[in-house]
Each structure stands twice: as structure tokens, then as C-alpha cells.
Design a protein around this motif. Structure first.
Motif, PDB file in Angstrom:
ATOM      1  N   LEU A  92       0.856  -1.186   0.000  1.00 37.34           N
ATOM      2  CA  LEU A  92       0.000   0.000   0.000  1.00 37.34           C
ATOM      3  C   LEU A  92       0.891   1.235   0.000  1.00 37.34           C
ATOM      4  N   ASP A 150      -2.508  -1.553  -3.814  1.00 35.71           N
ATOM      5  CA  ASP A 150      -3.104  -0.402  -4.501  1.00 35.71           C
ATOM      6  C   ASP A 150      -2.196   0.043  -5.647  1.00 35.71           C
ATOM      7  N   THR A 177     -12.141   1.594  -2.107  1.00 37.71           N
ATOM      8  CA  THR A 177     -11.293   1.989  -0.973  1.00 37.71           C
ATOM      9  C   THR A 177     -12.021   1.921   0.365  1.00 37.71           C
ATOM     10  N   ASN A 234      -5.031   5.643   0.898  1.00 35.34           N
ATOM     11  CA  ASN A 234      -5.015   4.503   1.821  1.00 35.34           C
ATOM     12  C   ASN A 234      -4.096   4.676   3.021  1.00 35.34           C
ATOM     13  N   THR A 284      -7.318  -5.316  -5.355  1.00 32.75           N
ATOM     14  CA  THR A 284      -6.828  -3.947  -5.495  1.00 32.75           C
ATOM     15  C   THR A 284      -7.728  -2.985  -4.735  1.00 32.75           C
ATOM     16  N   ARG A 291      -8.555   0.194  -4.661  1.00 30.33           N
ATOM     17  CA  ARG A 291      -8.655   1.449  -5.402  1.00 30.33           C
ATOM     18  C   ARG A 291     -10.066   1.562  -5.958  1.00 30.33           C
TER      19      ARG A 291
END
Length: 358
Positions: A205, A279, A317, A210, A296, A298
Motif C-alpha cells: 500500500l 493499490d 477503498t 489509503n 486492489t 482502489r
């Protein structure tokens, strides 16, 4: 033809390695000058790459170091301009979408040097991402464009690029992955933690959405802890994330922090993991090729082929989305992926052949 090959961040070195090896293999007439901007300066993020990937040391290191995006951009442009004024190449090749690529492309263009962009045409359509700004700027002033997918090529053509200047060639990152796969090596923590294949996770990350807020990062880690069934989670910590973690280290039982791993060690872990939680954009390409499930965190991706064809799923997210994704993984309900077209290890050779014809 004299060509500047720009690299500044970890993914750049992986991509230029493909070109350097292909150029040597084909005995072309291209004369590369490797420019390291110094955007990444941790040994595992840059210096070690030259030895591990068997590429020459840079001809020049601009040594810009850390700083805000504006500071890094200004220093790169200033120092690269000085170099260009004293020794001007015929072409400047930039790869990907990092600050170094954008800054060097603009600097070269203002001195009437042609620009070739590798990984052109990728779009997330998310203007909150600095990389999206970089991608659009580079493609707007570029002269030659090399894409990883047909979709990226078609996008560039719809923006008015000449078909003779846009080339679908495949993925240089996969070239380097294939070339080095036999050399993947376990890091020290493999034995220390007694890791076993498919019995641990790898996590990376680094995006501000994040990691900039400690509460958000802790929430993500707690969700992973609750739903990972106690399997070890290996977290090579990006320098930006390390700054956040120093404030207050989350107490997660099965989370194992480690310094950034070199390319061969990191991909050894990725290939044998149960899944990757990330991410990043580039890692989703590598997991797609290696057929490793990828989650992922995102809202979007500039690499949709990793979702439509590969093993990647973009879950958003919101930390609460992690649990359902891990549940499907443990229930063996994860989709089966395939390798996108021309991700065959020969992208560098295709690019070198096209550049030689110029």
C-alpha cells in the motif's frame, strides 16, 4: 541513433531492462544513454536493480532525492536540461507515468527532441491521481507511442494520433518478469516465518487515499486481520507508508512488516502467495501473468485488462469491502485469469525493431 532512456522509480527500471536486453540481443544501431533521475534512492528501490536485472549503471544520475512533486519536477527539469544542452540526443524515451517521466518529457520537448512513450494510452480517468496527470501530459506532447493493449492503442487513435506513430507491442514489465523468473529467490523472512506456498498474503500500500490517514490505514489492516484466517500477511513497507507507521504501529497479530524487498525476492513471494492485496498498478500486471489472485484497494484502474482478462479485482477503498473479497478467495470462488495478448516476453524486441526503422 542516440537515445536517452529515462528511469527514476522502481517500475521504470523493470521496464527499461527489457529494452536494454532486447537492444543487445538484436545488435541494433541504437545507442542508449541511461538517465537515473534519483526520484527513488533506496537501494532496494533503485540501485540494486542494475545488478539484479543485469543492466548497466546509469550514465548520469540527477540525484534529485525526496521532496514534493513540484520540487522533484523542478529539479529534474533543471538538471536534465543542463545535460541536454551539453549533449543532445535524437530521442528521449520515457516509460510509465511517474514524475521523472513527465518532467523529462517536457524538458526534452522544449528543446525540440522527439519523445517516445512506453505504456502510452493508459487511463484511469481519475484526476485525483498524479499519475493520470503525468500520463495525459506525456501523451499530449509525445511523438511515438507504444501500448500494452489494443484498447490503449485505440484510445490514442481517437485522440487524433497518427496510426503510423502508435504501436501495440505488449508489456515490457512482463519481458523482465519472464527473463528473471528462474532467478526468483526467497528473502530471509521466508525461513524466519516458515512460510509455505499458498499459505500467506503479500500486501503493498502506498497511495495517499489509503495510507495518509493513520485511522484509515488501521481500519484496512484490522479488516485484513479479521478475514485472513490467521495466515501471515507480508507487508514490504513503502517509504511513504513508513512515515505514517512511525506515528503509531498497528498491533496486528499476523501482519509482518519488512523493509522494501528487491525485485527477485518480492516476486518470489508474490508467485507463491495465496493472494496479493495492493493499490499498485504494475503489480496487478505481474499477478495476472503469474496467475495469482489480486485484490486492489482502489476505485479504478488504468490497467483494466488485469480485471477483464486477468486475476485482479478492484474492490474500492472502503475497508469493509475487504472481508467479502477474502471470503470468496477462501471459498475458492475467485475467477480464473488469462494472459493478455502479446504479453509474451518479446515486447522489448518489437520496440527496438520499430525504433531502428525510424
Amino acid at each position: 541513433m542516440k537515445i536517452d532512456l529515462i528511469a527514476g522509480a522502481r517500475p521504470n527500471f523493470v521496464k527499461i531492462a527489457s529494452l536494454i536486453h532486447a537492444n543487445n540481443h538484436l545488435n541494433s544501431n541504437l545507442d542508449f544513454r541511461i538517465i537515473h533521475t534519483g526520484q527513488h534512492y533506496d537501494k532496494n528501490l533503485s540501485d540494486n536493480f542494475f545488478k539484479l536485472l543485469e543492466i548497466p549503471e546509469p550514465d548520469f544520475n540527477l540525484s534529485v532525492g525526496s521532496g514534493s512533486q513540484a520540487t522533484q519536477t523542478a529539479l529534474i527539469m533543471q538538471r536534465y536540461e543542463d545535460l541536454l544542452i551539453s549533449n543532445k540526443p535524437d530521442l528521449c524515451i520515457v516509460v510509465g507515468d511517474v514524475t521523472s517521466s513527465m518532467a523529462c518529457a517536457i524538458t526534452a520537448k522544449k528543446l525540440n527532441i522527439k519523445i517516445a512513450h512506453i505504456e502510452a494510452g493508459l487511463r484511469s480517468y481519475d484526476w485525483s491521481m498524479p499519475e493520470e496527470v503525468n500520463r495525459v501530459l506525456i501523451d499530449s506532447i509525445g511523438d511515438y507511442f507504444f501500448t500494452t493493449t489494443q484498447k490503449a492503442k485505440q484510445y490514442l487513435l481517437t485522440t487524433g494520433k497518427e496510426s503510423s506513430d502508435v504501436h501495440f507491442v505488449g508489456n515490457t514489465m512482463i519481458d523482465t518478469l519472464i527473463r528473471n523468473r528462474r532467478k526468483f529467490a526467497p528473502p530471509q523472512l521466508w525461513k524466519e516465518l516458515e512460510l509455505e506456498k499458498n499459505e500467506y498474503f503479500v500486501m503493498t500500500l502506498h497511495r495517499p487515499s489509503n495510507v495518509s490517514e493513520l485511522n484509515k490505514l488501521q481500519h484496512i489492516l484490522k479488516e485484513i486481520e479479521m478475514h485472513s484466517k490467521g495466515l501471515p500477511v507480508i507487508f514490504p513497507v513503502h517509504p511513504r507508508t513508513a512515515v505514517v507507521l512511525k506515528e503509531k504501529l498497528p498491533k496486528i497479530k499476523n501482519l509482518h512488516f519488512t523493509a522494501p524487498l528487491n525485485y527477485l525476492e518480492f516476486n518470489y513471494l508474490v508467485e507463491r502467495s495465496k493472494a496479493v492485496i495492493t493499490d499498485s498498478g504494475g503489480i496487478t500486471e505481474e499477478t495476472t501473468f503469474l496467475n495469482v489472485p489480486c485484490i486492489t484497494i482502489r476505485e479504478n484502474t488504468e490497467r483494466p485488462e488485469t480485471v477483464y482478462e486477468g486475476t485482479n479485482e478492484v474492490i474500492g477503498t472502503i475497508p469493509e469491502n475487504i472481508g467479502p473479497a477474502l471470503k470468496r478467495l477462501f471459498n475458492n470462488d475467485w475467477k480464473k485469469g488469462s494472459i493478455p495478448e502479446l504479453w509474451d516476453g518479446k515486447t522489448g524486441e518489437r520496440i527496438i525493431s520499430i525504433l531502428s526503422d525510424l
